[in-house]
Design a protein around this motif. Sequence first.
Motif, PDB file in Angstrom:
ATOM      1  N   GLN A 135       0.834  -1.206   0.000  1.00  0.00           N
ATOM      2  CA  GLN A 135       0.000   0.000   0.000  1.00  0.00           C
ATOM      3  C   GLN A 135       0.865   1.251   0.000  1.00  0.00           C
ATOM      4  O   GLN A 135       0.587   2.221  -0.716  1.00  0.00           O
ATOM      5  N   LYS A 162       3.704   1.686  -1.187  1.00  0.00           N
ATOM      6  CA  LYS A 162       4.326   1.850  -2.503  1.00  0.00           C
ATOM      7  C   LYS A 162       3.301   2.324  -3.530  1.00  0.00           C
ATOM      8  O   LYS A 162       3.517   3.274  -4.278  1.00  0.00           O
ATOM      9  N   PHE A 163       2.150   1.652  -3.560  1.00  0.00           N
ATOM     10  CA  PHE A 163       1.125   1.959  -4.560  1.00  0.00           C
ATOM     11  C   PHE A 163       0.540   3.359  -4.406  1.00  0.00           C
ATOM     12  O   PHE A 163       0.146   3.974  -5.393  1.00  0.00           O
ATOM     13  N   TYR A 177       1.510   6.148  -6.692  1.00  0.00           N
ATOM     14  CA  TYR A 177       1.264   6.093  -8.127  1.00  0.00           C
ATOM     15  C   TYR A 177       0.216   7.127  -8.536  1.00  0.00           C
ATOM     16  O   TYR A 177      -0.861   7.217  -7.928  1.00  0.00           O
ATOM     17  N   ILE A 213      -3.285   5.535  -9.350  1.00  0.00           N
ATOM     18  CA  ILE A 213      -3.723   4.478  -8.444  1.00  0.00           C
ATOM     19  C   ILE A 213      -5.245   4.297  -8.475  1.00  0.00           C
ATOM     20  O   ILE A 213      -5.753   3.209  -8.198  1.00  0.00           O
ATOM     21  N   TRP A 220      -6.356   1.355 -10.637  1.00  0.00           N
ATOM     22  CA  TRP A 220      -6.009  -0.022 -10.263  1.00  0.00           C
ATOM     23  C   TRP A 220      -7.230  -0.653  -9.588  1.00  0.00           C
ATOM     24  O   TRP A 220      -7.351  -0.664  -8.364  1.00  0.00           O
ATOM     25  N   HIS A 269      -6.952  -1.699  -5.823  1.00  0.00           N
ATOM     26  CA  HIS A 269      -5.948  -2.749  -5.659  1.00  0.00           C
ATOM     27  C   HIS A 269      -5.242  -2.669  -4.298  1.00  0.00           C
ATOM     28  O   HIS A 269      -4.655  -3.649  -3.843  1.00  0.00           O
ATOM     29  N   MET A 270      -5.292  -1.513  -3.644  1.00  0.00           N
ATOM     30  CA  MET A 270      -4.665  -1.390  -2.326  1.00  0.00           C
ATOM     31  C   MET A 270      -5.468  -2.107  -1.243  1.00  0.00           C
ATOM     32  O   MET A 270      -5.004  -2.256  -0.114  1.00  0.00           O
ATOM     33  N   GLU A 295       5.786  -8.122  -3.381  1.00  0.00           N
ATOM     34  CA  GLU A 295       6.538  -7.665  -4.542  1.00  0.00           C
ATOM     35  C   GLU A 295       8.018  -7.676  -4.178  1.00  0.00           C
ATOM     36  O   GLU A 295       8.396  -7.215  -3.104  1.00  0.00           O
ATOM     37  N   MET A 307       4.497   3.166 -12.123  1.00  0.00           N
ATOM     38  CA  MET A 307       4.626   1.752 -11.800  1.00  0.00           C
ATOM     39  C   MET A 307       5.978   1.230 -12.294  1.00  0.00           C
ATOM     40  O   MET A 307       6.645   1.881 -13.100  1.00  0.00           O
ATOM     41  N   LYS A 335      -4.322   2.039 -17.165  1.00  0.00           N
ATOM     42  CA  LYS A 335      -3.032   1.600 -16.634  1.00  0.00           C
ATOM     43  C   LYS A 335      -2.098   1.357 -17.804  1.00  0.00           C
ATOM     44  O   LYS A 335      -2.353   0.491 -18.638  1.00  0.00           O
TER      45      LYS A 335
END
Length: 403
Positions: A26, A28-29, A32, A35, A38, A143-144, A272, A321, A349
């Motif tokens: 989270q 990291k994302f 973006y 975001i 995603w 996605h988070m 990741e 990304m 994306k």
Amino acid sequence: MILQDMFNKSIIKQGIECTRDLYPIQNKFINYSNIKEWLVPYIISYENVEIDLLQKNMKEIIKSQPLLRCTFSNKNNLELNIHDYNEETYIPIYKLSHKESIEDYMMSLSKHLKEQQIYGDILYNVAFLIKEAQVYFIGVFNHMITDGGFDFKTKLLTGCSPDEGNLSKYHSYIDKLDTSDNSHFLDYSTIKNQILSEHEVVENNSILFTYATKSLLKHRVYTLEEFWYLTVYNTLFKIFPEYRKLPLCLLIRGRSYEGVIYSKDFGDFHDEIMLTQQRSSSNGEKLSDFKRYKKQPYKNAKEYVKFIKEAELPAKSLNSMEPLILLISGKSDFIDEQIEYKKLVPRDKKHFLSIKVSCYPSLTKFDVSLLFSNTLNNRLKNFEEIIHEEAEKLFNELEKVSL
């Protein structure tokens, strides 16, 4: 969508039960710039099931899963706020005419979710649709919040136990991970910045092919992940001959520790691992860091987050990304179904080069799919041929080892 606003407000109006740091992925994302694009969709249909039962069990799921009651905050530091459960949580129900489509409502939920705030609003939308004799559950999640593995189909029929979403051991594990040694990400970020500055991603193209072999990957010298990690890395060095080193982000499904798998729950759903390898390195050297980080889930991702917080990185690097991404997974009807659902959700994306290898149960057949920048069209025209060569070369090496 007024009913979706009511759903959001019924959760965020509650007091804060607890606050904690964001999970590594989270953290990291959330940097973006895209975001909100995603998104992970769900569509589940039921016949001869009472809507009241499904609605009651959806509330139980929200009560048991803390991340379905969370909001992100950036008032002081980045934090995850878990709200108290609201017994009056409002679950939207829509009655559709025979002319209205499930797909239209999925689009509407996606659009509404993108309009909500990353900080302060919940990051998902759910609703029940009644159309003739069918009841549909539809959901769109950032996605988070989830990677799409939660078993809504069963849980909406059975409900959740009170302690099902207890992540205390998981939190303890993550919080204790040592991130003091993160200097190795300097190479990763430097080459990432170089790739992003030299290659603009305007739009994406795709390639899909099947690789079949008579060789059964049974030697156990390498796991499936290790085999394809090496095959793809060696292929990338041929695709990008101008780079002495290349960064690669591996998406790892099914992360577990202490015998507990969390990838199918709401939480830090996948791991990741960001690595940088040299062209001249042997296969053994390329595998060394990968194997080390596989033994300590989330350590690499947490180190990376610590690095990007301390280093003065260009905004484009933080907001973009990873340029080279590899996902290795098994083939399943559920995953194929999720891919079809994603086609219903408009998402902007743009990938530089993302590679997915899907393994059939026989271990002799693999689907390889690519999403890539149209600027790579010429480079990738021989990709299938090159990856075949690298895979066969590795198979031949394994045959020699097993003799």
